[in-house]
Design a protein around this motif. Structure first.
Motif, PDB file in Angstrom:
ATOM      1  N   TRP A  63     -40.784  98.934  63.718  1.00  0.00           N
ATOM      2  CA  TRP A  63     -40.835 100.383  63.548  1.00  0.00           C
ATOM      3  C   TRP A  63     -39.552 101.067  63.981  1.00  0.00           C
ATOM      4  O   TRP A  63     -39.205 102.119  63.431  1.00  0.00           O
ATOM      5  CB  TRP A  63     -42.044 100.974  64.276  1.00  0.00           C
ATOM      6  CG  TRP A  63     -43.308 100.471  63.682  1.00  0.00           C
ATOM      7  CD1 TRP A  63     -44.200  99.627  64.270  1.00  0.00           C
ATOM      8  CD2 TRP A  63     -43.798 100.723  62.369  1.00  0.00           C
ATOM      9  NE1 TRP A  63     -45.222  99.346  63.395  1.00  0.00           N
ATOM     10  CE2 TRP A  63     -45.006 100.004  62.222  1.00  0.00           C
ATOM     11  CE3 TRP A  63     -43.342 101.479  61.298  1.00  0.00           C
ATOM     12  CZ2 TRP A  63     -45.744 100.032  61.052  1.00  0.00           C
ATOM     13  CZ3 TRP A  63     -44.088 101.503  60.125  1.00  0.00           C
ATOM     14  CH2 TRP A  63     -45.262 100.788  60.013  1.00  0.00           C
ATOM     15  N   SER A  67     -36.474  99.956  63.532  1.00  0.00           N
ATOM     16  CA  SER A  67     -35.538  99.836  62.421  1.00  0.00           C
ATOM     17  C   SER A  67     -35.970 100.699  61.235  1.00  0.00           C
ATOM     18  O   SER A  67     -35.132 101.278  60.537  1.00  0.00           O
ATOM     19  CB  SER A  67     -35.415  98.375  62.002  1.00  0.00           C
ATOM     20  OG  SER A  67     -34.439  98.228  61.006  1.00  0.00           O
ATOM     21  N   VAL A  68     -37.275 100.798  61.014  1.00  0.00           N
ATOM     22  CA  VAL A  68     -37.788 101.620  59.914  1.00  0.00           C
ATOM     23  C   VAL A  68     -37.480 103.095  60.165  1.00  0.00           C
ATOM     24  O   VAL A  68     -37.059 103.819  59.253  1.00  0.00           O
ATOM     25  CB  VAL A  68     -39.303 101.384  59.720  1.00  0.00           C
ATOM     26  CG1 VAL A  68     -39.906 102.407  58.779  1.00  0.00           C
ATOM     27  CG2 VAL A  68     -39.566  99.975  59.215  1.00  0.00           C
ATOM     28  N   GLY A  88     -33.783 103.672  59.622  1.00  0.00           N
ATOM     29  CA  GLY A  88     -33.532 103.634  58.180  1.00  0.00           C
ATOM     30  C   GLY A  88     -33.997 104.897  57.485  1.00  0.00           C
ATOM     31  O   GLY A  88     -33.323 105.418  56.583  1.00  0.00           O
ATOM     32  N   ALA A  89     -35.138 105.430  57.914  1.00  0.00           N
ATOM     33  CA  ALA A  89     -35.649 106.671  57.326  1.00  0.00           C
ATOM     34  C   ALA A  89     -34.725 107.844  57.645  1.00  0.00           C
ATOM     35  O   ALA A  89     -34.515 108.728  56.799  1.00  0.00           O
ATOM     36  CB  ALA A  89     -37.058 106.950  57.836  1.00  0.00           C
ATOM     37  N   LEU A 140     -32.378 102.708  52.832  1.00  0.00           N
ATOM     38  CA  LEU A 140     -33.414 101.941  52.128  1.00  0.00           C
ATOM     39  C   LEU A 140     -33.294 100.446  52.401  1.00  0.00           C
ATOM     40  O   LEU A 140     -34.296  99.758  52.591  1.00  0.00           O
ATOM     41  CB  LEU A 140     -33.347 102.228  50.630  1.00  0.00           C
ATOM     42  CG  LEU A 140     -33.715 103.654  50.224  1.00  0.00           C
ATOM     43  CD1 LEU A 140     -33.502 103.846  48.728  1.00  0.00           C
ATOM     44  CD2 LEU A 140     -35.140 103.986  50.620  1.00  0.00           C
ATOM     45  N   VAL A 141     -32.064  99.943  52.440  1.00  0.00           N
ATOM     46  CA  VAL A 141     -31.862  98.530  52.757  1.00  0.00           C
ATOM     47  C   VAL A 141     -32.336  98.242  54.178  1.00  0.00           C
ATOM     48  O   VAL A 141     -32.985  97.227  54.438  1.00  0.00           O
ATOM     49  CB  VAL A 141     -30.384  98.123  52.556  1.00  0.00           C
ATOM     50  CG1 VAL A 141     -30.080  96.778  53.184  1.00  0.00           C
ATOM     51  CG2 VAL A 141     -30.043  98.106  51.082  1.00  0.00           C
ATOM     52  N   ARG A 142     -32.043  99.149  55.095  1.00  0.00           N
ATOM     53  CA  ARG A 142     -32.467  98.939  56.485  1.00  0.00           C
ATOM     54  C   ARG A 142     -33.987  98.964  56.601  1.00  0.00           C
ATOM     55  O   ARG A 142     -34.569  98.203  57.375  1.00  0.00           O
ATOM     56  CB  ARG A 142     -31.849 100.002  57.373  1.00  0.00           C
ATOM     57  CG  ARG A 142     -32.232  99.795  58.814  1.00  0.00           C
ATOM     58  CD  ARG A 142     -31.248 100.360  59.748  1.00  0.00           C
ATOM     59  NE  ARG A 142     -31.698 100.061  61.099  1.00  0.00           N
ATOM     60  CZ  ARG A 142     -30.919 100.038  62.130  1.00  0.00           C
ATOM     61  NH1 ARG A 142     -29.646 100.278  61.987  1.00  0.00           N
ATOM     62  NH2 ARG A 142     -31.391  99.775  63.326  1.00  0.00           N
ATOM     63  N   ILE A 143     -34.650  99.825  55.836  1.00  0.00           N
ATOM     64  CA  ILE A 143     -36.109  99.894  55.893  1.00  0.00           C
ATOM     65  C   ILE A 143     -36.745  98.649  55.305  1.00  0.00           C
ATOM     66  O   ILE A 143     -37.651  98.051  55.899  1.00  0.00           O
ATOM     67  CB  ILE A 143     -36.622 101.143  55.130  1.00  0.00           C
ATOM     68  CG1 ILE A 143     -36.264 102.416  55.891  1.00  0.00           C
ATOM     69  CG2 ILE A 143     -38.122 101.067  54.928  1.00  0.00           C
ATOM     70  CD1 ILE A 143     -36.537 103.684  55.127  1.00  0.00           C
ATOM     71  N   PHE A 144     -36.280  98.212  54.137  1.00  0.00           N
ATOM     72  CA  PHE A 144     -36.973  97.161  53.403  1.00  0.00           C
ATOM     73  C   PHE A 144     -36.416  95.760  53.590  1.00  0.00           C
ATOM     74  O   PHE A 144     -37.115  94.778  53.328  1.00  0.00           O
ATOM     75  CB  PHE A 144     -36.991  97.491  51.900  1.00  0.00           C
ATOM     76  CG  PHE A 144     -37.803  98.726  51.599  1.00  0.00           C
ATOM     77  CD1 PHE A 144     -39.162  98.729  51.790  1.00  0.00           C
ATOM     78  CD2 PHE A 144     -37.180  99.864  51.153  1.00  0.00           C
ATOM     79  CE1 PHE A 144     -39.925  99.851  51.533  1.00  0.00           C
ATOM     80  CE2 PHE A 144     -37.930 100.998  50.888  1.00  0.00           C
ATOM     81  CZ  PHE A 144     -39.298 100.998  51.074  1.00  0.00           C
ATOM     82  N   VAL A 145     -35.173  95.616  54.049  1.00  0.00           N
ATOM     83  CA  VAL A 145     -34.565  94.287  54.134  1.00  0.00           C
ATOM     84  C   VAL A 145     -34.159  93.911  55.562  1.00  0.00           C
ATOM     85  O   VAL A 145     -34.413  92.801  56.008  1.00  0.00           O
ATOM     86  CB  VAL A 145     -33.326  94.191  53.202  1.00  0.00           C
ATOM     87  CG1 VAL A 145     -32.652  92.848  53.320  1.00  0.00           C
ATOM     88  CG2 VAL A 145     -33.723  94.477  51.758  1.00  0.00           C
ATOM     89  N   HIS A 185     -35.109  95.000  58.544  1.00  0.00           N
ATOM     90  CA  HIS A 185     -36.005  95.101  59.701  1.00  0.00           C
ATOM     91  C   HIS A 185     -36.319  93.700  60.235  1.00  0.00           C
ATOM     92  O   HIS A 185     -36.309  92.715  59.521  1.00  0.00           O
ATOM     93  CB  HIS A 185     -37.282  95.856  59.364  1.00  0.00           C
ATOM     94  CG  HIS A 185     -38.080  95.224  58.268  1.00  0.00           C
ATOM     95  ND1 HIS A 185     -38.862  94.129  58.467  1.00  0.00           N
ATOM     96  CD2 HIS A 185     -38.201  95.533  56.962  1.00  0.00           C
ATOM     97  CE1 HIS A 185     -39.437  93.789  57.343  1.00  0.00           C
ATOM     98  NE2 HIS A 185     -39.042  94.622  56.402  1.00  0.00           N
TER      99      HIS A 185
END
Length: 76
Positions: A30, A32-33, A36-37, A68-73, A75
């Motif tokens: 969370w 990192s998410v 990223g957000a 977006l990369v930080r949220i989906f890749v 983390h």
């Protein structure tokens, strides 16, 4: 000199540093998410703000893509 722009910049910095400090307290993934957000939101606002300035919009696109990369890749 545009004082309101400087005040908004300082408020934005305080909000950004506050959210980054809050993200450090959250458990993975969370933290990192959330970071990223924040990057994605910053990218979107930069694209909207930079109408007519291609390099500002390109910077906003890079920030959005990184978020977006930080949220989906990225983390953990």
């Amino acid at each position: 000199m545009n004082l309101s722009r400087q005040v908004l910049g300082m408020v934005g910095l305080m909000i950004g540093f506050g959210l980054y400090a809050l993200a450090g307290r959250l458990a993975a993934p969370w933290n990192s998410v959330l970071v990223g957000a924040v990057f994605a939101a910053l990218g979107i606002s930069t694209v909207v703000y930079g109408r007519g300035e291609r390099w500002i919009q390109a910077l906003g696109g890079v920030l959005l893509l990184y978020g977006l990369v930080r949220i989906f890749v990225l983390h953990r």
